[in-house]
Design a protein around this motif. Structure first.
Motif, mmCIF file in Angstrom:
data_model
loop_
_atom_site.group_PDB
_atom_site.id
_atom_site.type_symbol
_atom_site.label_atom_id
_atom_site.label_comp_id
_atom_site.label_asym_id
_atom_site.label_seq_id
_atom_site.Cartn_x
_atom_site.Cartn_y
_atom_site.Cartn_z
ATOM 1 N N LYS A 206 0.836 -1.206 0.000
ATOM 2 C CA LYS A 206 0.000 0.000 0.000
ATOM 3 C C LYS A 206 0.866 1.248 0.000
ATOM 4 O O LYS A 206 0.563 2.230 -0.683
ATOM 5 C CB LYS A 206 -0.922 0.020 1.218
ATOM 6 C CG LYS A 206 -2.081 -0.917 1.126
ATOM 7 C CD LYS A 206 -2.978 -0.791 2.335
ATOM 8 C CE LYS A 206 -4.147 -1.762 2.267
ATOM 9 N NZ LYS A 206 -4.986 -1.669 3.468
ATOM 10 N N GLN A 207 1.947 1.211 0.743
ATOM 11 C CA GLN A 207 2.822 2.363 0.830
ATOM 12 C C GLN A 207 3.483 2.648 -0.523
ATOM 13 O O GLN A 207 3.552 3.788 -0.961
ATOM 14 C CB GLN A 207 3.891 2.111 1.896
ATOM 15 C CG GLN A 207 4.705 3.327 2.254
ATOM 16 C CD GLN A 207 5.681 3.033 3.381
ATOM 17 O OE1 GLN A 207 6.056 1.887 3.615
ATOM 18 N NE2 GLN A 207 6.090 4.080 4.070
ATOM 19 N N SER A 208 3.957 1.636 -1.199
ATOM 20 C CA SER A 208 4.588 1.838 -2.499
ATOM 21 C C SER A 208 3.562 2.272 -3.545
ATOM 22 O O SER A 208 3.860 3.091 -4.421
ATOM 23 C CB SER A 208 5.312 0.576 -2.956
ATOM 24 O OG SER A 208 4.395 -0.477 -3.161
ATOM 25 N N ALA A 209 2.337 1.759 -3.439
ATOM 26 C CA ALA A 209 1.286 2.179 -4.371
ATOM 27 C C ALA A 209 0.940 3.660 -4.166
ATOM 28 O O ALA A 209 0.744 4.407 -5.132
ATOM 29 C CB ALA A 209 0.043 1.315 -4.195
ATOM 30 N N GLU A 210 0.879 4.079 -2.910
ATOM 31 C CA GLU A 210 0.596 5.484 -2.608
ATOM 32 C C GLU A 210 1.727 6.385 -3.124
ATOM 33 O O GLU A 210 1.486 7.447 -3.687
ATOM 34 C CB GLU A 210 0.418 5.670 -1.092
ATOM 35 C CG GLU A 210 0.137 7.070 -0.658
ATOM 36 C CD GLU A 210 -1.208 7.587 -1.105
ATOM 37 O OE1 GLU A 210 -1.379 8.816 -1.127
ATOM 38 O OE2 GLU A 210 -2.092 6.773 -1.465
ATOM 39 N N GLN A 211 2.958 5.954 -2.936
ATOM 40 C CA GLN A 211 4.107 6.716 -3.421
ATOM 41 C C GLN A 211 4.060 6.833 -4.947
ATOM 42 O O GLN A 211 4.311 7.904 -5.504
ATOM 43 C CB GLN A 211 5.410 6.035 -2.971
ATOM 44 C CG GLN A 211 6.658 6.761 -3.386
ATOM 45 C CD GLN A 211 6.814 8.089 -2.680
ATOM 46 O OE1 GLN A 211 6.253 8.311 -1.620
ATOM 47 N NE2 GLN A 211 7.561 8.978 -3.283
ATOM 48 N N ALA A 212 3.745 5.742 -5.631
ATOM 49 C CA ALA A 212 3.656 5.766 -7.091
ATOM 50 C C ALA A 212 2.537 6.698 -7.552
ATOM 51 O O ALA A 212 2.687 7.437 -8.529
ATOM 52 C CB ALA A 212 3.426 4.360 -7.624
ATOM 53 N N ARG A 213 1.408 6.681 -6.825
ATOM 54 C CA ARG A 213 0.299 7.569 -7.179
ATOM 55 C C ARG A 213 0.694 9.038 -7.018
ATOM 56 O O ARG A 213 0.392 9.875 -7.875
ATOM 57 C CB ARG A 213 -0.915 7.255 -6.304
ATOM 58 C CG ARG A 213 -2.187 8.004 -6.696
ATOM 59 C CD ARG A 213 -3.313 7.755 -5.712
ATOM 60 N NE ARG A 213 -3.040 8.243 -4.379
ATOM 61 C CZ ARG A 213 -3.134 9.531 -4.007
ATOM 62 N NH1 ARG A 213 -3.477 10.437 -4.881
ATOM 63 N NH2 ARG A 213 -2.867 9.884 -2.769
ATOM 64 N N ASP B 178 2.018 14.497 -13.845
ATOM 65 C CA ASP B 178 0.872 15.013 -14.596
ATOM 66 C C ASP B 178 0.750 16.523 -14.441
ATOM 67 O O ASP B 178 0.471 17.234 -15.411
ATOM 68 C CB ASP B 178 -0.416 14.329 -14.145
ATOM 69 C CG ASP B 178 -0.483 12.870 -14.576
ATOM 70 O OD1 ASP B 178 0.330 12.474 -15.447
ATOM 71 O OD2 ASP B 178 -1.336 12.136 -14.041
ATOM 72 N N ARG B 179 0.962 17.015 -13.216
ATOM 73 C CA ARG B 179 0.902 18.464 -13.000
ATOM 74 C C ARG B 179 1.974 19.188 -13.803
ATOM 75 O O ARG B 179 1.724 20.236 -14.403
ATOM 76 C CB ARG B 179 1.065 18.790 -11.509
ATOM 77 C CG ARG B 179 -0.221 18.715 -10.719
ATOM 78 C CD ARG B 179 -0.058 19.354 -9.352
ATOM 79 N NE ARG B 179 0.871 18.646 -8.483
ATOM 80 C CZ ARG B 179 0.558 17.598 -7.747
ATOM 81 N NH1 ARG B 179 -0.669 17.114 -7.762
ATOM 82 N NH2 ARG B 179 1.462 17.020 -6.984
#
Length: 181
Positions: free
Chosen positions: A45-52, A59-60
C-alpha cells in the motif's frame, strides 16, 4: 480439514516438539505486536501510494508545460496579427536608400524611401521581425508588441535629449542622429 501443521505431523516431516515451538513463537510475535501498538506497515500500500503521488506530480508538470506552450502560441499569433494589420509600406522605389540596423550580432538592411528612413530615425516607425523578414509598424503598435515579446521589436528609436556638460570640449559639435554607417 486439518491444518498444514497437522498434515506435516501425520506425514512425519516434523515432530510435536517443533510444532509446539513454532506455535509458541507465533503467539509471542502477535503478543509483542499487540502490546507495542505498532501498526504493521503494508509495504504494498505504501509503495502504491508513493507511485500515485509521483504520477500526480508528473501530470501536473506536463499540464504546466502544455499550458505554457499554448500561451506562447497565443502570444505569437497576437504578434503576427498586430504586425499584419498595422504594417506600413516601405516606399521603396527608384529613390530608395538602405537602412542598416543590427539584429542580435548581425547587421541587417532593408530598402526604404528617404521619408520612411527619417520616420524610423525619429522613432515614428519601428522595425519588427515577422518570420524571416522585417516589417515596419507605427511606434504605438511596436510598444504593444514589445509588451508581449521584447525580441520581436528589432529597432524602436526614441528621441532623447542629451545633457551637455559645461566643461565638455566638444559641446559645440552636434552628433547627427541619422548618421549612416
Amino acid at each position: 480439514m486439518a491444518s498444514l501443521q497437522d498434515q506435516l505431523l501425520k506425514a512425519g516431516l516434523i515432530d510435536a516438539k517443533k510444532a509446539k515451538q513454532a506455535n509458541k513463537e507465533k503467539r509471542k510475535e502477535t503478543n509483542v505486536a499487540r502490546r507495542s501498538n505498532e501498526e504493521k506497515v503494508d509495504e504494498i500500500k505504501q509503495s502504491a501510494e508513493q507511485a500515485r503521488l509521483e504520477k500526480a506530480e508528473r501530470d501536473r508538470e506536463l499540464n504546466r508545460q502544455r499550458d505554457l506552450e499554448l500561451q506562447q502560441k497565443a502570444i505569437a499569433a497576437q504578434i503576427k496579427q498586430l504586425i499584419e494589420n498595422h504594417r506600413q509600406k516601405k516606399g521603396a522605389g527608384e529613390n530608395d536608400v538602405e537602412y542598416n540596423f543590427t539584429h542580435g550580432k548581425l547587421i541587417k538592411k532593408i530598402r526604404v524611401s528617404k521619408t520612411v528612413q527619417e520616420q524610423i530615425v525619429r522613432g515614428v516607425l519601428a522595425v519588427v521581425q515577422l518570420g524571416e523578414g522585417y516589417e515596419l509598424v507605427p511606434r504605438i503598435v511596436a510598444d504593444k508588441i514589445a509588451q508581449r515579446d521584447e525580441g520581436a521589436v528589432v529597432v524602436a528609436n526614441t528621441k532623447t535629449t542629451q545633457q551637455v556638460e559645461e566643461d565638455d570640449p566638444y559641446k559645440d559639435y552636434v552628433i547627427p542622429d541619422d548618421l549612416m554607417w
